[in-house]
Write a protein that holds these residues in place. Sequence first.
Motif, PDB file in Angstrom:
ATOM      1  N   VAL A  60       9.988  21.865  53.136  1.00 38.96           N
ATOM      2  CA  VAL A  60      10.761  20.756  53.712  1.00 38.96           C
ATOM      3  C   VAL A  60      10.861  19.619  52.700  1.00 38.96           C
TER       4      VAL A  60
ATOM      5  N   LEU B  84      13.922  19.523  65.559  1.00 41.25           N
ATOM      6  CA  LEU B  84      14.607  20.764  65.923  1.00 41.25           C
ATOM      7  C   LEU B  84      13.851  21.984  65.396  1.00 41.25           C
ATOM      8  N   CYS B  85      13.395  21.915  64.175  1.00 38.53           N
ATOM      9  CA  CYS B  85      12.635  23.040  63.618  1.00 38.53           C
ATOM     10  C   CYS B  85      11.323  23.233  64.385  1.00 38.53           C
TER      11      CYS B  85
ATOM     12  N   PRO C 280      19.836  19.876  60.723  1.00 41.53           N
ATOM     13  CA  PRO C 280      21.107  19.138  60.623  1.00 41.53           C
ATOM     14  C   PRO C 280      21.332  18.464  59.267  1.00 41.53           C
TER      15      PRO C 280
HETATM   16  S1  SF4 Z   1      15.148  20.239  61.575  1.00 42.07           S
HETATM   17 FE1  SF4 Z   1      14.825  18.045  61.845  1.00 42.07          FE
HETATM   18  S2  SF4 Z   1      12.628  17.792  61.764  1.00 42.07           S
HETATM   19 FE2  SF4 Z   1      13.054  19.808  60.914  1.00 42.07          FE
HETATM   20  S3  SF4 Z   1      13.241  19.470  58.719  1.00 42.07           S
HETATM   21 FE3  SF4 Z   1      15.279  19.303  59.554  1.00 42.07          FE
HETATM   22  S4  SF4 Z   1      15.550  17.142  59.960  1.00 42.07           S
HETATM   23 FE4  SF4 Z   1      13.369  17.483  59.668  1.00 42.07          FE
END
Ligand code: SF4
Length: 210
Positions: A22, A32-33, A69
């Motif tokens: 990440v 979201l992940c 996103p």
């Molecule tokens: S899905 Fe959301 S929380 Fe997960 S890495 Fe992407 S921006 Fe960050």
Amino acid sequence: MSNEKQLWHGIARETIPWFPTVNQDKCIGCELCFVTCGRGVYEMRDHKAHPDHLYDCMVGCTTCANICPVQAITFPDRQIVQKIEREHKILATVRKEAAAKHAKLDAAKARAQAEDAVAATVSRVAFHVAGEFGEKRFLVKLQALIKDRPFDVVNLKLEVCTLKGALEKTPSHMTFEITSTEQQDISEFLDEVRGLIRQNQLVLVNENRV
Ligand code: SF4
Ligand code: SF4
């Protein structure tokens, strides 16, 4: 971590460098992940996603990267996985795993079919019959019907409202259950019982599977 997770088709999972990275600068902490990953790879800290449980990631999966996103998640080149597959000749292992999975599914299907068959078997039915029983000798005929056959009559009850009423031939009520002594389906035999009820001018008030 379970044994299932530690091996990937016979290969030690921790030797396979497949897991998400990440970019913390890009991550907007949408989670979201975190909520999507069914393997529990992510932890959220300081409104950022952290893939703390790297080797719980399913080899070859890129779901979290696909849905992020802001494209903060990246994975190694998929050729890494394909190279490992070739080097370890995993197809032989996969064939065995597939055979075991087919056998398990077939067994589950056979079990479900057997359960359906048992559920569909009618082996006990309760009858409620009304009318005049005495002179018609209904019970004697019912007894003759089951004689030397794999059926029985249980929980037999005759309800006579009043003694005077019985003498005056007002209707009485009889309840009984037809069963199979061999746990077999009794559907066809029930037709004979219904026929006997009709022949004796009795009224079949109701009939229920027990
Ligand atoms: S899905 Fe959301 S929380 Fe997960 S890495 Fe992407 S921006 Fe960050
Ligand atoms: S790739 Fe799949 S298993 Fe791996 S962390 Fe992302 S969602 Fe979870």
